[in-house]
Design an enzyme around this catalytic site. Structure first.
Site, PDB file in Angstrom:
ATOM      1  N   GLY A  49       1.069  -1.617  -0.019  1.00 43.98           N
ATOM      2  CA  GLY A  49       0.380   0.097   0.201  1.00 43.98           C
ATOM      3  C   GLY A  49       0.589   1.430   0.354  1.00 43.98           C
ATOM      4  O   GLY A  49       0.370   1.979  -0.799  1.00 43.98           O
ATOM      5  N   GLU A 103       4.309   3.939   6.504  1.00 47.29           N
ATOM      6  CA  GLU A 103       3.036   3.404   6.053  1.00 47.29           C
ATOM      7  C   GLU A 103       1.834   3.975   5.322  1.00 47.29           C
ATOM      8  O   GLU A 103       2.005   5.422   5.169  1.00 47.29           O
ATOM      9  CB  GLU A 103       2.609   2.911   7.130  1.00 47.29           C
ATOM     10  N   ASP A 104       1.070   3.467   4.907  1.00 47.59           N
ATOM     11  CA  ASP A 104       0.248   4.044   4.361  1.00 47.59           C
ATOM     12  C   ASP A 104      -1.133   4.529   4.881  1.00 47.59           C
ATOM     13  O   ASP A 104      -1.524   5.763   4.901  1.00 47.59           O
ATOM     14  CB  ASP A 104      -0.541   3.088   3.693  1.00 47.59           C
ATOM     15  N   ASP A 107      -5.383   2.081  10.838  1.00 50.40           N
ATOM     16  CA  ASP A 107      -6.010   2.162  11.504  1.00 50.40           C
ATOM     17  C   ASP A 107      -6.669   1.667  12.694  1.00 50.40           C
ATOM     18  O   ASP A 107      -7.278   2.519  13.509  1.00 50.40           O
ATOM     19  CB  ASP A 107      -6.753   1.184  10.126  1.00 50.40           C
ATOM     20  N   LYS A 135      -6.329   6.630  10.796  1.00 50.19           N
ATOM     21  CA  LYS A 135      -8.175   7.001  11.471  1.00 50.19           C
ATOM     22  C   LYS A 135      -7.953   6.828  12.738  1.00 50.19           C
ATOM     23  O   LYS A 135      -8.014   5.810  13.836  1.00 50.19           O
ATOM     24  CB  LYS A 135      -9.236   5.554  10.544  1.00 50.19           C
ATOM     25  N   PHE A 156     -13.749   3.973   4.270  1.00 54.80           N
ATOM     26  CA  PHE A 156     -13.390   3.245   3.681  1.00 54.80           C
ATOM     27  C   PHE A 156     -12.420   4.155   2.949  1.00 54.80           C
ATOM     28  O   PHE A 156     -13.305   4.482   1.920  1.00 54.80           O
ATOM     29  CB  PHE A 156     -13.213   1.894   3.412  1.00 54.80           C
ATOM     30  N   ASP A 163      -5.792   0.003  -2.029  1.00 61.08           N
ATOM     31  CA  ASP A 163      -6.546  -0.599  -3.140  1.00 61.08           C
ATOM     32  C   ASP A 163      -7.612  -0.729  -2.495  1.00 61.08           C
ATOM     33  O   ASP A 163      -8.380  -1.156  -1.299  1.00 61.08           O
ATOM     34  CB  ASP A 163      -5.595  -1.374  -3.456  1.00 61.08           C
TER      35      ASP A 163
END
Ligand code: 5GP
Ligand code: MG
Length: 179
Positions: A49, A103-104, A107, A135, A156, A163
């Protein structure tokens, strides 16, 4: 720039533009370059990601540095803590080095938390976290996130490397799922 996109069975709407992303990525790179001057950090890019974010971020880094790539997979175990395995391992030493995890998205924070445990066993001097997105309302573990570009809601999202069922990574902007 498209306002909405369809990927497989889902619709997404524009959330963060390419120019906003570029601006925040540049700011992050400047902060890291200033904070870690003289430390010759190792940027540890977490695939898949974060590959686009990392490519943009690292080209804005102005200090000597190294890059390494790692792939992790998370599995929901029988307990709620989750479990992360190194899929593409880190072959070289990080001992006594300053490591910046790229990191992308963070969460629940489970993946990052497990990754920190794996890396700490290799005795780095210091580990910092650089995440494109966080998040915060979904964070379930205590994490010190040193650098972040955007705090987002629990929706999301896709694009800019992220993706939906393997598609959408090539979108230049970040899109949010529509209900
Ligand atoms: P965590 O362990 O922090 O709950 O989850 C981190 C991973 O979940 C991320 O590296 C990413 O692969 C995936 N993830 C979490 N939220 C999103 C999202 O909104 N969109 C996409 N594409 N992946 C997400
Ligand atoms: Mg990731």
């Amino acid at each position: 720039m498209m306002e909405t996109v369809e990927i497989k069975d889902k619709k997404f709407s524009l959330y963060i533009s390419e120019s906003e992303i570029k601006e925040e990525v540049k700011k992050m790179a400047a902060a890291i370059s200033s904070d870690l001057e003289g430390k010759r950090p190792i940027f540890l890019v977490i695939l898949n990601g974060s590959f686009i974010f990392a490519a943009d971020l690292l080209r804005e880094i102005s200090i000597p540095c190294e890059m390494k790539f790692m792939r992790v997979a998370s599995y929901e175990g029988t307990n709620s803590t989750g479990n992360v395995t190194e899929v593409l391992g880190l072959d070289e030493s990080i001992e006594e080095r300053t490591v910046v995890i790229v990191e992308d998205i963070i969460d629940s924070g489970t993946t990052m938390n497990e990754l920190l445990k794996i890396l700490e066993r290799r005795s780095p001097a210091e580990i910092r976290i650089a995440s494109l997105l966080v998040k915060p309302k979904n964070l379930k573990v205590k994490l010190e996130i040193d650098y972040r570009c955007f705090d987002i809601e629990n929706d999301f999202i896709v694009g800019y490397g992220l993706d939906y069922n393997q598609e959408g990574r090539n979108l230049k902007e970040i899109y949010k799922i529509t209900d």
